[in-house]
Scaffold this motif. Sequence first.
Motif, mmCIF file in Angstrom:
data_model
loop_
_atom_site.group_PDB
_atom_site.id
_atom_site.type_symbol
_atom_site.label_atom_id
_atom_site.label_comp_id
_atom_site.label_asym_id
_atom_site.label_seq_id
_atom_site.Cartn_x
_atom_site.Cartn_y
_atom_site.Cartn_z
ATOM 1 N N PHE A 128 0.932 -1.186 0.155
ATOM 2 C CA PHE A 128 0.250 -0.065 0.055
ATOM 3 C C PHE A 128 0.867 1.183 0.148
ATOM 4 C CE2 PHE A 128 -3.457 2.589 1.168
ATOM 5 C CZ PHE A 128 -4.566 2.047 0.838
ATOM 6 N N TYR A 129 0.631 2.187 -0.955
ATOM 7 C CA TYR A 129 1.488 3.372 -1.021
ATOM 8 C C TYR A 129 0.455 4.575 -0.836
ATOM 9 C CZ TYR A 129 3.414 -0.385 -3.906
ATOM 10 O OH TYR A 129 3.857 -1.817 -4.346
ATOM 11 N N ILE A 130 1.143 5.527 -0.206
ATOM 12 C CA ILE A 130 0.318 6.740 0.095
ATOM 13 C C ILE A 130 1.478 8.018 -0.098
ATOM 14 C CG2 ILE A 130 -0.719 8.366 1.906
ATOM 15 C CD1 ILE A 130 -1.764 5.735 3.302
ATOM 16 N N THR A 131 0.997 8.896 -1.081
ATOM 17 C CA THR A 131 1.973 9.938 -1.352
ATOM 18 C C THR A 131 1.741 11.386 -0.335
ATOM 19 O OG1 THR A 131 0.176 10.717 -2.876
ATOM 20 C CG2 THR A 131 1.807 9.585 -3.986
ATOM 21 N N GLY A 132 2.549 12.227 -0.480
ATOM 22 C CA GLY A 132 2.533 13.304 0.397
ATOM 23 C C GLY A 132 1.058 13.898 0.522
ATOM 24 N N ASP A 133 0.584 13.980 -0.697
ATOM 25 C CA ASP A 133 -1.038 14.433 -0.742
ATOM 26 C C ASP A 133 -2.004 13.607 -0.490
ATOM 27 O OD1 ASP A 133 -0.552 13.006 -3.295
ATOM 28 O OD2 ASP A 133 -1.407 14.573 -4.619
ATOM 29 N N ASP A 134 -1.622 12.387 0.063
ATOM 30 C CA ASP A 134 -2.696 11.607 0.568
ATOM 31 C C ASP A 134 -3.506 10.848 -0.494
ATOM 32 O OD1 ASP A 134 -3.889 10.017 2.801
ATOM 33 O OD2 ASP A 134 -5.629 11.374 2.495
ATOM 34 N N GLN A 135 -2.916 10.780 -1.607
ATOM 35 C CA GLN A 135 -3.326 9.599 -2.635
ATOM 36 C C GLN A 135 -2.952 8.361 -2.365
ATOM 37 O OE1 GLN A 135 -5.418 10.546 -5.542
ATOM 38 N NE2 GLN A 135 -5.710 12.156 -4.023
ATOM 39 N N ARG A 136 -3.843 7.329 -2.136
ATOM 40 C CA ARG A 136 -3.574 6.025 -1.930
ATOM 41 C C ARG A 136 -3.617 5.100 -3.016
ATOM 42 N NH1 ARG A 136 -8.182 6.652 3.078
ATOM 43 N NH2 ARG A 136 -7.325 8.979 3.644
ATOM 44 N N PHE A 137 -2.911 4.008 -2.975
ATOM 45 C CA PHE A 137 -2.647 3.270 -4.169
ATOM 46 C C PHE A 137 -2.673 1.828 -3.535
ATOM 47 C CE2 PHE A 137 -1.207 7.294 -5.706
ATOM 48 C CZ PHE A 137 -1.717 7.301 -6.855
ATOM 49 N N TRP A 138 -3.324 1.070 -3.710
ATOM 50 C CA TRP A 138 -3.245 -0.555 -2.950
ATOM 51 C C TRP A 138 -2.981 -1.648 -3.985
ATOM 52 C CZ3 TRP A 138 -7.722 -4.131 -2.886
ATOM 53 C CH2 TRP A 138 -7.498 -5.314 -2.069
ATOM 54 N N GLY A 139 -1.848 -2.221 -3.906
ATOM 55 C CA GLY A 139 -1.372 -3.335 -4.725
ATOM 56 C C GLY A 139 -0.247 -3.018 -5.589
ATOM 57 N N GLN A 140 0.493 -3.885 -6.053
ATOM 58 C CA GLN A 140 1.592 -3.959 -6.865
ATOM 59 C C GLN A 140 1.094 -3.568 -8.508
ATOM 60 O OE1 GLN A 140 2.535 -6.035 -9.696
ATOM 61 N NE2 GLN A 140 0.710 -7.352 -9.319
ATOM 62 N N ASP A 141 -0.315 -3.958 -8.633
ATOM 63 C CA ASP A 141 -0.806 -3.708 -9.838
ATOM 64 C C ASP A 141 -1.263 -2.056 -10.015
ATOM 65 O OD1 ASP A 141 -2.763 -4.134 -8.137
ATOM 66 O OD2 ASP A 141 -4.107 -4.987 -9.569
ATOM 67 N N ARG A 142 -1.006 -1.295 -9.192
ATOM 68 C CA ARG A 142 -1.419 0.044 -9.134
ATOM 69 C C ARG A 142 0.146 0.977 -9.180
ATOM 70 N NH1 ARG A 142 -5.216 -1.844 -10.362
ATOM 71 N NH2 ARG A 142 -7.354 -1.665 -9.714
ATOM 72 N N LEU A 143 1.128 0.285 -9.255
ATOM 73 C CA LEU A 143 2.437 1.173 -9.480
ATOM 74 C C LEU A 143 2.609 2.017 -10.533
ATOM 75 C CD1 LEU A 143 4.853 -1.509 -8.212
ATOM 76 C CD2 LEU A 143 4.386 0.732 -7.050
ATOM 77 N N GLU A 144 1.705 1.594 -11.587
ATOM 78 C CA GLU A 144 1.754 2.341 -12.944
ATOM 79 C C GLU A 144 0.936 3.741 -12.471
ATOM 80 O OE1 GLU A 144 0.265 2.440 -17.412
ATOM 81 O OE2 GLU A 144 0.729 0.193 -16.610
ATOM 82 N N ASP A 145 -0.218 3.697 -12.058
ATOM 83 C CA ASP A 145 -0.934 4.714 -11.520
ATOM 84 C C ASP A 145 -0.290 5.685 -10.469
ATOM 85 O OD1 ASP A 145 -3.113 3.736 -13.256
ATOM 86 O OD2 ASP A 145 -4.039 2.732 -11.263
ATOM 87 N N LEU A 146 0.549 5.020 -9.440
ATOM 88 C CA LEU A 146 1.548 5.849 -8.714
ATOM 89 C C LEU A 146 2.420 6.535 -9.808
ATOM 90 C CD1 LEU A 146 2.488 6.809 -5.898
ATOM 91 C CD2 LEU A 146 3.852 4.622 -5.907
ATOM 92 N N ASP A 147 2.962 6.165 -10.386
ATOM 93 C CA ASP A 147 4.115 6.707 -11.231
ATOM 94 C C ASP A 147 3.344 7.814 -11.910
ATOM 95 O OD1 ASP A 147 6.235 7.185 -12.964
ATOM 96 O OD2 ASP A 147 5.913 5.479 -14.131
ATOM 97 N N ARG A 148 2.223 7.572 -12.609
ATOM 98 C CA ARG A 148 1.557 8.721 -13.378
ATOM 99 C C ARG A 148 1.039 9.882 -12.413
ATOM 100 N NH1 ARG A 148 -2.187 5.829 -15.253
ATOM 101 N NH2 ARG A 148 -0.904 4.974 -17.116
#
Length: 198
Positions: free
Chosen positions: A173-193
């Motif tokens: 689970f990944y949370i950015t400094g602006d509190d955008q949350r990304f769950w799962g390794q299949d969301r890494l592309e979305d985190l990158d974008r």
Amino acid sequence: MAQIDYYFATLSPYTYLAGLRLEEIAAKHGATINYKPLDIIALFGRTGGVPPKDRHISRIEYRTQEMQRQSKKLGMAFNLQPAHWPTNAAPSSYAIIAAIQDGSGDVGQLVHSFVRACWAEEKDIAQDDVIRACLADAGFSSDLADSGLLLGAETYTANLEEAVERGVFGAPFYITGDDQRFWGQDRLEDLDRHLADQ
């Protein structure tokens, strides 16, 4: 500088399947990763999840198919029924916490070494010799396996509490400094974008 709070579990197959892509994305965007190992089973219990063994058979079967698909897609060796899973995730997590404090090696590589040991190498990541080997492989002193155990226990517990408070319910689970949350390794592309758009 962008920050990514990374909540993960050393027992999670999807943390393994994430590989080192988070580290590549962070390097690309000049982001800092805050590694936060946690107890995934306790997290499930706190956030309405169910441990894999207790799920309905339809969910168990789907998870099995999905892990096979993802590992094949990513070209990663993967054992659906590792010899040492589940095991006690606390010792490997404490070692990661000690490594973060030490700062002399590659924490991302250490995390991946543990999950790879579990899901591809048939090793028990609760065992001292495995922990020491993973530490050494990532550029840390193997003696970190014996240090900071109280801090490790306290931080491991604090990471769980923080995760629950911040809306984390699975791993990775990944949370950015602006509190955008990304769950799962299949969301890494979305985190990158997302980081590219900031």
